[in-house]
Design a protein around this motif. Sequence first.
Motif, short mmCIF file in Angstrom:
data_model
loop_
_atom_site.label_atom_id
_atom_site.label_comp_id
_atom_site.label_asym_id
_atom_site.label_seq_id
_atom_site.Cartn_x
_atom_site.Cartn_y
_atom_site.Cartn_z
N HIS A 237 0.88 -1.24 -0.11
CA HIS A 237 0.00 -0.13 0.07
C HIS A 237 0.86 1.29 -0.02
N GLU B 99 -1.86 0.05 7.96
CA GLU B 99 -1.14 -0.98 7.43
C GLU B 99 0.18 -0.42 6.57
N HIS C 283 2.71 -7.16 4.17
CA HIS C 283 1.36 -6.85 4.46
C HIS C 283 1.05 -7.27 5.71
N ALA C 284 -0.03 -6.84 6.40
CA ALA C 284 -0.97 -7.14 7.60
C ALA C 284 -1.98 -7.98 7.02
ZN LIG Z 1 -2.02 -5.37 2.28
#
Ligand SMILES: [Zn+2]
Length: 357
Positions: free
Chosen positions: A182, A197, A250-251
């Motif tokens: 992101h 995130e 990523h989360a």
């Molecule tokens: Zn993500």
Amino acid sequence: MVIGPGARGRAVRDIQQRLLALGYIIEEAERHDSYGPSTAEAVRAFQQQRGLIVDGIVGPYTWRELVEASWRLGDRVLYLRSPNIRGDDVRELQERLSELGFDPGRIDGIFGGQAATAVRDFQRNYGLPEDGLVAVTTLRALAGLPHLGHPSVSPVTQIRERESLRHADGMAGLRVVIDPGHGGADPGIVGPSGVRESDAMFAIARELEAALGAGGAAVYMTRDADASPSDRERAALANDVGADIVIALHAASHGDAGAAGAATYYYGNERFASERGARLADLVQAAVSELGLTNGRTHAKTWPLLRETRMPAVQLEPCYLTNPEEERRLADPGFHRRLAAAVSSAVRTFASSPVLA
Ligand SMILES: [Zn+2]
């Protein structure tokens, strides 16, 4: 385009026709144009089978995958062009060439340079015009030869994959691309007390960059703090710099706030998995599990970043940002450092032994 339960119309009919052609079951009452429960179930089954996020909704990735899944070898002429031709017909071709002892690269359904070279090798070996085109003559030759062995194993591809690792002697000079998810206008998941995130992954990425750099690796980041390139742009950067490995961050998220733990993903479809991607994922997962995170194991996925990159790539999801306790972790600089150290040690192990003996 996002189409889900309750939708109607021509796009729904198109989705249903593709699913039916692929052997999925849709109830008669829903066919023609109504996105009911059996259509959603068929979409979920398709997503599960193709390694996509399973939500029963047809967004851009699922739609692209449906279109790709509809191609059969012989439906169209295959050749090298930009952007590369993608689809299950390319995957069939890659499997066939691999069975016959040619090296098409990864079995990923993308007709790239290595597939084109393998087609020319095949044509030369079988006395065909060496034009790199998979059209009638080459298709006939491919079809006329006996099938060898089981298509789920691709020995040639795996051997070449091992040979292509340039650095097998530790971390010095290893090219690592770090991809914090992101960014910019896209915060990704936002936790219950507002942790984004995009910010958490960027902070972890900076720690990882420092840890790997200290070990002598050449590190590239796919984005700045305030940018949000597409997955394809991120993959293109990794390919352009000739990365040895890619680590995406990523989360995870879940409707249940109790969901917790770390998982690592690598490239694989139902017939092929990147052997070295799986190895790197195993090492990363083992290292981060030692930090006391619940072990969510490793999984093969066809996500664009994993698929489009030409080197072992993994996506680490260390925590669930939807879990308040894990959200606190993701906002803690001490945790960022420990996580970076764990991933860095996994990379060091991988660089000295990229395959299990
Ligand atoms: Zn993500």
